[in-house]
Design an enzyme around this catalytic site. Structure first.
Site, PDB file in Angstrom:
ATOM      1  N   ASP A  89       0.757  -1.162   0.014  1.00 46.41           N
ATOM      2  CA  ASP A  89      -0.095   0.011   0.050  1.00 46.41           C
ATOM      3  C   ASP A  89       0.911   1.206   0.109  1.00 46.41           C
ATOM      4  O   ASP A  89       1.985   1.420   0.429  1.00 46.41           O
ATOM      5  CB  ASP A  89      -0.972   0.016   1.289  1.00 46.41           C
ATOM      6  CG  ASP A  89      -1.973   1.169   1.330  1.00 46.41           C
ATOM      7  OD1 ASP A  89      -2.730   1.552   0.463  1.00 46.41           O
ATOM      8  OD2 ASP A  89      -1.515   1.858   2.349  1.00 46.41           O
TER       9      ASP A  89
ATOM     10  N   GLU B 117       0.985  -0.603  -5.143  1.00 52.17           N
ATOM     11  CA  GLU B 117      -0.068   0.355  -5.363  1.00 52.17           C
ATOM     12  C   GLU B 117       1.102   1.689  -5.289  1.00 52.17           C
ATOM     13  O   GLU B 117       1.245   2.395  -4.257  1.00 52.17           O
ATOM     14  CB  GLU B 117      -0.989   0.377  -4.307  1.00 52.17           C
ATOM     15  CG  GLU B 117      -2.184   1.576  -4.457  1.00 52.17           C
ATOM     16  CD  GLU B 117      -2.342   2.388  -3.695  1.00 52.17           C
ATOM     17  OE1 GLU B 117      -3.192   3.303  -3.839  1.00 52.17           O
ATOM     18  OE2 GLU B 117      -1.661   2.429  -2.508  1.00 52.17           O
TER      19      GLU B 117
END
Length: 640
Positions: A315, A368
């Site tokens: 993330d 990401e």
């Protein structure tokens, strides 16, 4: 289970830990059930170099900080350790820490705990990780299932809100309850992998798991570590890969967590310009500290080794790469060269990916990453960050913005659909329609679409068709597959009652068909990451909002021609260039009545004409339904 023998922390362990390259340090740190000198108990080890006193407090000693002190090792590791006979599996505990520089004593959860109390309680739990796995067939074959050229169709799931139990106050399902339901649903829809939003322990449920306090503990909200293993095991037995969202970019500031762990900024940078995220109100790891790197890389390896996961999705990588991420001038500190790149984080990511692929060659690391940072999914030996894949955030933003437009305006913005093709092969991209796009006032995918309810469904079918036929692997957040009307809310179940209505059933059929085509048609997945797998036929018909392109298999023998008509006006006798003559079978039509459309189409396929068109030696004369995607596969011989 038989109790393992007590394992001492060796000088070599200490050396590797202090060098930042002990990538299985969780085997020694934390709480471990053990047999020592004939006594059954638990060994405890914690890193707290700036403490003057550390003890274990728990329900076995009345939470008394003076009963079970730990000893500081005589080396300079900063590790405190001890063995407590009689402390068994299930015991609750924390570390009581008195900072060396004074200040109030701290009660901290174990950073290496394998299990934790169910929030809002915050103690760690002594636990073991013994589990009898039954996913041998998956593990033996996952090198093919997880390969970059295999089809990856990912169903993104938040475990607490996928499905709830209305008869019991809408409680969430446990890991074991989820296993058969999720496996059956995902198998029926044809997905290849599921991705779970972070399941690592987190105190604040509305954070969705992105504010972690227990990096080694699956959340107790849904069961024990073995229960979570059962869920993964069950999915694997049904041919479904498992991806975990992982958050090494920041961590929660809760008092029992990693922040100010021994009274000092141990895991995080001390300067808030480097150590605090203003956007998320969380701490940033100090990637330049060796022991912190060992903690994080060990954690990544832990999920692969102990839980058999197939990929980690990392993330907020952009926030790690740039020192000025979401900061104004004066709010960040340049690197030693005066630039904004976080050199320590970049080195950490490269080392992380090298170790994961070295130890677990049949898994993937997914970034990401929302900027144009180069070579994110390229090997480190070429100067890349070493990830296997990267989310294509640019494609997602441009595509959703385009499809949200009233079709009358789309012709002025056709570049939003075509631009991503120019960089589609710079990285190994996943095309994400994720949870982030259906919250915080953004609306659900279906509600974003313009027009009447019927046109909204047609637009969404065209959008999903475009995603599945465009180069890149696929990800869709739960609820999008059947057209949930409302935004996702972590406190509620998906709107499953909508499947009582025909339009939602028809949309679900379309997603099933897209998944089937994506898995079975080599041209749609073999060359997702190489330009030889894609070619434009025509992207210049902006006046009618029509685009057409070609997908090819690796050997070039299988060809699929795709045409999108993104206005509500049907087009008859529309010429599209074709690279080969013969019969082209219509393999997909989002306007078919079976999927809720008007039923316009091409009667199963068309014969290519001899007229050259749009730079191609042949042409197809097509009926293009309104707000639709149609796709044709070149047949080797004309059907009888």
């Amino acid at each position: 289970m038989s109790w393992p023998s007590y394992e001492p922390l060796t000088e070599y362990d200490i050396y590797l830990f202090r060098q930042g390259c002990h990538y299985r340090i969780y085997r020694k740190m934390g709480a471990h059930l053990a047999l020592r000198d004939g006594s059954l108990g638990t060994s405890f080890r914690v890193w707290a170099p700036n403490a003057r006193y550390v003890s274990v407090i728990g329900n076995f000693n009345g939470w008394n900080p003076k009963k079970n002190p730990l000893e500081r090792r005589s080396d300079e590791s900063g590790i405190w350790e001890g063995f407590l006979p009689g402390v068994d599996k299930g015991a609750l505990y924390k570390y009581y820490i008195e900072p060396e520089r004074g200040g109030a004593p701290l009660e901290k959860a174990d950073p290496f705990a394998f299990f934790a109390e169910k929030p809002p309680c915050s103690a760690s739990v002594v636990w073991d990780l013994h589990y009898d796995w039954h996913d041998h067939e998956w593990m033996e074959k996952r090198s093919q299932r997880n390969a970059l050229d295999a089809p990856w169709s990912i169903y993104e799931v938040h475990l607490g809100s996928w499905r709830r139990v209305p008869e019991e106050g809408y409680r969430w399902l446990t890991y074991r309850e989820l296993a058969p339901l999720l496996a059956e649903y995902v198998t029926r829809l044809g997905y290849t992998h599921v991705e779970f939003l972070p399941i690592m322990e987190h105190p604040y449920y509305p954070s969705w798991g992105y504010q972690v306090t227990g990096y080694y503990a699956p959340t107790a909200r849904y069961g024990t570590p073995q229960d979570f293993m059962y869920l993964i095991d069950y999915l694997h037995q049904h041919g479904i890969g498992v991806i975990l969202d992982w958050v090494p970019s920041h961590f929660a500031t809760d008092g029992h967590g990693l922040g100010l762990f021994d009274g000092t900024h141990l895991y995080e940078h001390a300067d808030p310009r480097q150590g605090y995220h203003p956007d998320w109100g969380s701490y940033i790891f100090n990637y330049g500290r060796n022991e912190v790197r060992a903690f994080l890389i060990s954690n990544a390896c832990f999920w692969f080794e102990q839980y058999h996961v197939d990929a980690l999705r990392i993330d907020a990588v952009a926030s790690m790469l740039y020192l000025d991420y979401s900061r104004k001038p004066g709010e960040w500190i340049p690197n030693i060269y005066g630039g904004n790149e976080n050199l320590e984080a970049i080195a950490f990511l490269r080392t992380l990916n090298e170790e994961v692929y070295r130890s677990f060659p049949h898994v993937q690391m997914i970034a990401e990453e929302s900027t144009a940072y180069p070579m994110v999914s390229r090997p480190t030996y070429l100067g890349g960050l070493g990830f296997g894949m990267k989310w294509n955030m640019g494609w997602m933003h441009d595509t959703l913005w385009y499809f949200s437009l009233d079709p009358i305006y789309r012709k002025y913005h056709q570049h939003c659909l075509t631009f991503s093709a120019w960089y589609a092969f710079h990285e190994n991209f996943i095309l994400p329609l994720s949870h982030d796009e259906v919250v915080h006032g953004k609306g659900s995918l279906l509600s974003k679409m313009p027009g009447t309810p019927q046109e909204k469904f047609a637009n969404l079918r065209a959008l999903l068709g475009y995603m599945y036929f465009f180069p890149g692997h696929k990800l869709l957040f739960m609820g999008g597959e059947f057209g949930q009307w409302g935004e996702w809310n972590q406190d509620h179940s998906l709107e499953w009652h909508l499947l009582e209505y025909v339009p939602h059933q028809e949309l679900l059929r379309w997603v099933c068909e897209l998944n089937r085509l994506y898995r079975t048609e080599r041209a749609l997945h073999e060359e997702n990451f190489h330009p030889r797998g894609f070619a434009w036929i025509d992207f210049s018909d902006w006046q009618q909002s029509i685009i057409s392109f070609l997908r090819r298999s690796r050997d070039g023998k299988e060809l699929i021609l795709v045409v999108l008509n993104l206005t509500p006006v049907p087009r008859f006798h529309y010429l599209v260039g074709a690279p080969a003559g013969g019969y082209w079978k219509e393999i997909a039509n989002s306007d078919a009545s079976y999927f809720g459309g008007s039923g316009l189409g091409n009667l199963g396929g068309v014969e290519a004409g001899l007229l050259a068109w749009a730079g191609q030696p042949f042409s197809l004369c097509l009926t293009l339904p309104p707000l639709s995607l149609v796709a044709f596969k070149k047949e080797l011989s004309h059907p009888q």
